[in-house]
Design an enzyme around this catalytic site. Structure first.
Site, PDB file in Angstrom:
ATOM      1  N   PHE A 151       0.288   6.670  34.449  1.00 20.94           N
ATOM      2  CA  PHE A 151      -1.175   6.658  34.543  1.00 20.94           C
ATOM      3  C   PHE A 151      -1.712   6.352  33.152  1.00 20.94           C
ATOM      4  O   PHE A 151      -1.519   7.152  32.233  1.00 20.94           O
ATOM      5  CB  PHE A 151      -1.607   8.053  35.005  1.00 20.94           C
ATOM      6  N   GLY A 170     -10.493   9.847  24.981  1.00 20.83           N
ATOM      7  CA  GLY A 170      -9.639  10.888  25.558  1.00 20.83           C
ATOM      8  C   GLY A 170     -10.466  11.687  26.540  1.00 20.83           C
ATOM      9  O   GLY A 170     -10.576  11.327  27.717  1.00 20.83           O
ATOM     10  N   ILE A 208       0.971   8.013  26.872  1.00 19.44           N
ATOM     11  CA  ILE A 208       1.165   7.743  28.301  1.00 19.44           C
ATOM     12  C   ILE A 208       2.511   8.303  28.779  1.00 19.44           C
ATOM     13  O   ILE A 208       3.582   7.806  28.418  1.00 19.44           O
ATOM     14  CB  ILE A 208       1.041   6.220  28.593  1.00 19.44           C
ATOM     15  N   GLN A 223       4.588  52.322  26.406  1.00 21.86           N
ATOM     16  CA  GLN A 223       3.348  51.943  27.087  1.00 21.86           C
ATOM     17  C   GLN A 223       2.708  50.676  26.505  1.00 21.86           C
ATOM     18  O   GLN A 223       2.073  49.912  27.229  1.00 21.86           O
ATOM     19  CB  GLN A 223       2.362  53.112  27.058  1.00 21.86           C
ATOM     20  N   GLY A 226      10.018  40.096  20.235  1.00 22.01           N
ATOM     21  CA  GLY A 226      10.072  40.386  18.803  1.00 22.01           C
ATOM     22  C   GLY A 226      10.731  39.239  18.042  1.00 22.01           C
ATOM     23  O   GLY A 226      10.484  38.068  18.330  1.00 22.01           O
ATOM     24  N   GLU A 242      -4.434  16.276  31.187  1.00 24.12           N
ATOM     25  CA  GLU A 242      -5.167  16.229  32.471  1.00 24.12           C
ATOM     26  C   GLU A 242      -6.513  16.950  32.353  1.00 24.12           C
ATOM     27  O   GLU A 242      -6.973  17.597  33.290  1.00 24.12           O
ATOM     28  CB  GLU A 242      -4.289  16.732  33.627  1.00 24.12           C
ATOM     29  N   GLY A 243      -7.108  16.830  31.176  1.00 24.77           N
ATOM     30  CA  GLY A 243      -8.417  17.440  30.908  1.00 24.77           C
ATOM     31  C   GLY A 243      -8.273  18.738  30.136  1.00 24.77           C
ATOM     32  O   GLY A 243      -7.691  19.693  30.641  1.00 24.77           O
TER      33      GLY A 243
HETATM   34  N1  COS Z   1     -14.463  12.642  42.478  1.00 22.36           N
HETATM   35  C1  COS Z   1     -15.154  11.518  42.832  1.00 22.36           C
HETATM   36  N2  COS Z   1     -16.094  10.925  42.042  1.00 22.36           N
HETATM   37  C2  COS Z   1     -16.335  11.494  40.852  1.00 22.36           C
HETATM   38  C3  COS Z   1     -15.664  12.665  40.428  1.00 22.36           C
HETATM   39  C4  COS Z   1     -14.700  13.235  41.300  1.00 22.36           C
HETATM   40  N3  COS Z   1     -14.036  14.340  40.954  1.00 22.36           N
HETATM   41  N4  COS Z   1     -16.128  12.996  39.208  1.00 22.36           N
HETATM   42  C5  COS Z   1     -17.045  12.078  38.873  1.00 22.36           C
HETATM   43  N5  COS Z   1     -17.157  11.174  39.871  1.00 22.36           N
HETATM   44  C6  COS Z   1     -18.075  10.018  39.910  1.00 22.36           C
HETATM   45  C7  COS Z   1     -19.515  10.501  39.712  1.00 22.36           C
HETATM   46  O1  COS Z   1     -20.078  10.898  40.942  1.00 22.36           O
HETATM   47  C8  COS Z   1     -20.185   9.285  39.117  1.00 22.36           C
HETATM   48  O2  COS Z   1     -20.478   8.395  40.147  1.00 22.36           O
HETATM   49  P1  COS Z   1     -21.974   7.777  40.336  1.00 22.36           P
HETATM   50  O3  COS Z   1     -22.240   7.014  39.076  1.00 22.36           O
HETATM   51  O4  COS Z   1     -21.882   6.906  41.553  1.00 22.36           O
HETATM   52  O5  COS Z   1     -22.863   8.946  40.485  1.00 22.36           O
HETATM   53  C9  COS Z   1     -19.102   8.649  38.274  1.00 22.36           C
HETATM   54  O6  COS Z   1     -17.846   9.156  38.806  1.00 22.36           O
HETATM   55  C10 COS Z   1     -19.215   9.007  36.816  1.00 22.36           C
HETATM   56  O7  COS Z   1     -19.104  10.415  36.703  1.00 22.36           O
HETATM   57  P2  COS Z   1     -19.773  11.240  35.514  1.00 22.36           P
HETATM   58  O8  COS Z   1     -21.211  10.864  35.378  1.00 22.36           O
HETATM   59  O9  COS Z   1     -19.432  12.656  35.718  1.00 22.36           O
HETATM   60  O10 COS Z   1     -19.028  10.619  34.220  1.00 22.36           O
HETATM   61  P3  COS Z   1     -18.896  11.214  32.812  1.00 22.36           P
HETATM   62  O11 COS Z   1     -18.583  10.117  31.871  1.00 22.36           O
HETATM   63  O12 COS Z   1     -20.088  12.067  32.481  1.00 22.36           O
HETATM   64  O13 COS Z   1     -17.597  12.151  32.985  1.00 22.36           O
HETATM   65  C11 COS Z   1     -16.073  13.846  32.319  1.00 22.36           C
HETATM   66  C12 COS Z   1     -17.385  13.104  32.089  1.00 22.36           C
HETATM   67  C13 COS Z   1     -15.951  14.763  31.158  1.00 22.36           C
HETATM   68  C14 COS Z   1     -16.150  14.630  33.602  1.00 22.36           C
HETATM   69  C15 COS Z   1     -14.873  12.869  32.440  1.00 22.36           C
HETATM   70  O14 COS Z   1     -14.933  11.918  31.380  1.00 22.36           O
HETATM   71  C16 COS Z   1     -13.548  13.577  32.382  1.00 22.36           C
HETATM   72  O15 COS Z   1     -13.078  14.163  33.369  1.00 22.36           O
HETATM   73  N6  COS Z   1     -12.871  13.540  31.212  1.00 22.36           N
HETATM   74  C17 COS Z   1     -11.568  14.081  31.031  1.00 22.36           C
HETATM   75  C18 COS Z   1     -10.567  13.023  31.291  1.00 22.36           C
HETATM   76  C19 COS Z   1      -9.194  13.590  31.350  1.00 22.36           C
HETATM   77  O16 COS Z   1      -8.903  14.510  32.083  1.00 22.36           O
HETATM   78  N7  COS Z   1      -8.324  13.009  30.557  1.00 22.36           N
HETATM   79  C20 COS Z   1      -6.980  13.465  30.543  1.00 22.36           C
HETATM   80  C21 COS Z   1      -6.108  12.318  30.333  1.00 22.36           C
HETATM   81  S1  COS Z   1      -5.441  11.726  31.758  1.00 22.36           S
HETATM   82  S2  COS Z   1      -3.756  12.730  31.848  1.00 22.36           S
END
Ligand code: COS
Length: 384
Positions: free
Chosen positions: A122, A130, A156, A280, A340, A364-365
């Protein structure tokens, strides 16, 4: 498809035995050699572990979320590198195709993913993107019947072994946010795709990550997941919802192991004339670890049940990921404390677990992203 009780019990029992009898004895070796022996990979393939969440029609076991978390819980009991090997095929790597892919994409890739013949990665994170995943800069420019991808993906998982990458790239240069992002299926070996050197990590040796670099990497137009531009960010978010639940279960599995190791050591180690488990202050640490891991287990199982019932669990999956990953960090810290000096020495493996589980709060966030998601969703729901 939900398995009948007997089949499910058999599957969980088989995985549990495999983990405890085959994998646990290899933990030290994997950490030393930074590699999983090929015969273990073959056994994992034979058990169907690469296709847990892939539909039966494409050769997988098609476990429900509730069933998948039970398996993840068993796998979490041992070094995370083993789970990581099958993690992307079951989770973030394959789910994009399963959830949003075309029938042709499913037929082309899922059967080989389910068998473990094809490892999939992925590729979302970038050097500059990030937590703010929607700001990604990798571009995919349409050129006739193909797209030309340029950019770098970072950290990745499984990239060194991957035969396929789910790549998130910007197809609309006019849109800086989520709307301009599309997901592509890019096969390893495509000209213009190359890998950076393997990352040297704090822990999780045996699990490999590296940069994936795209330089004028040309892919056919039908490599876009679902065949439609602009859907990629949503695909990524849906995939992560599921991945976060799976990861939470892995955290609970690791906490179970750390608690068992803590109990074993505290029962054997004697100080002031008796086993330290009778003190304890040690008991308080054990009790806290049990209560917190039990709470996380209940959260994960309940959220999985609700996901299977078709409910939106985005908020609760974030709650699970935040709580379970922070929980296992505390449990690992207490395990070191209970052991320890022995907890700090490599021979006992506790310090290795301590380093290994640290990643759960990041990938994953991060915990902070889960907090933002939870609060944002609650505020949105309250306003409606
Ligand atoms: N399921 C379906 N759709 C989703 C969703 C979900 N869980 N979460 C968001 N969406 C959709 C929203 O509804 C929005 O759609 P519309 O524009 O049609 O309304 C669109 O996706 C954009 O969502 P949002 O406005 O929430 O985007 P942001 O840029 O504000 O998102 C976060 C911010 C922080 C939530 C996002 O960038 C995130 O999850 N970041 C962490 C990424 C991550 O986990 N990285 C780890 C590396 S991968 S191992």
């Amino acid at each position: 498809m939900a398995l009948d009780n007997e089949t499910l019990e058999q599957l969980i029992g088989t995985v549990r035995r495999f983990v405890r009898e085959r994998l646990v004895p290899l933990e030290h070796q994997i950490a030393e050699n930074d590699a999983i022996p090929p015969e273990i990979i073959t056994e994992m393939r034979q058990m169907g572990l690469f296709g847990l969440s892939i539909p039966e029609a494409y050769g997988g076991l098609e476990l429900s979320m509730q069933e998948e978390v039970l398996v993840a819980l068993e796998l979490g009991y041992t070094s995370p590198a083993f789970r990581s090997l099958i993690g992307t095929n079951n989770g973030i790597g394959s789910q994009g195709i399963i959830i949003d892919g075309t029938e042709e994409q499913k037929q082309k890739y899922l059967p080989r993913m389910a068998s473990g013949e094809l490892v999939v990665s992925f590729a979302l994170t970038e050097p500059e993107a990030g937590s703010d995943a929607a700001s990604l800069r990798t571009t995919a420019r349409r050129d006739g019947d193909s797209y030309v991808i340029n950019g770098t993906k970072r950290f990745i998982t499984n990239a060194p072994a991957a035969g396929l990458f789910t790549v998130f790239a910007r197809t609309d240069p006019e849109s800086a946010g989520a709307k301009g992002v599309s997901a592509f299926l890019v096969e390893a070996g495509t000209p213009g795709l190359s890998l950076g050197p393997m990352d040297r990590k704090m822990g999780q040796r045996g699990a490999h990550t590296c940069d994936v670099i795209f330089r004028d990497c040309r892919v056919p137009a039908d490599a876009i997941i679902g065949g439609k531009e602009g859907q990629g960010f949503k695909t990524a978010m849906k995939v992560l919802d599921r991945g976060r639940l799976h990861m939470s279960a892995v955290c609970v599995g690791a906490a179970r192991r750390l608690l068992e190791e803590s109990l074993r050591y505290a029962s054997e180690r004697r100080q002031f004339g008796k086993p330290i488990v009778e003190f304890q202050l040690v008991q308080a640490m054990i009790a806290d670890s049990r209560a917190e891991s039990y709470a996380a287990e209940c959260m994960v199982k309940e959220t999985a049940r609700r996901k299977d019932a078709g409910l939106d669990v985005s908020t609760d999956a974030a709650c699970c990921k935040m709580y379970a990953s922070e929980m296992v960090g505390r449990v690992a810290d207490r395990a070191v404390q209970i052991h320890g000096g022995a907890g700090y020495i490599a021979d006992y493996g506790i310090e290795r677990f301590y380093r290994d589980v640290r990643l759960f709060r990041i990938y994953e966030g991060t915990t902070q992203i889960q907090q933002i998601l939870i609060a944002r969703n609650l505020a949105r729901d309250f306003a409606h």
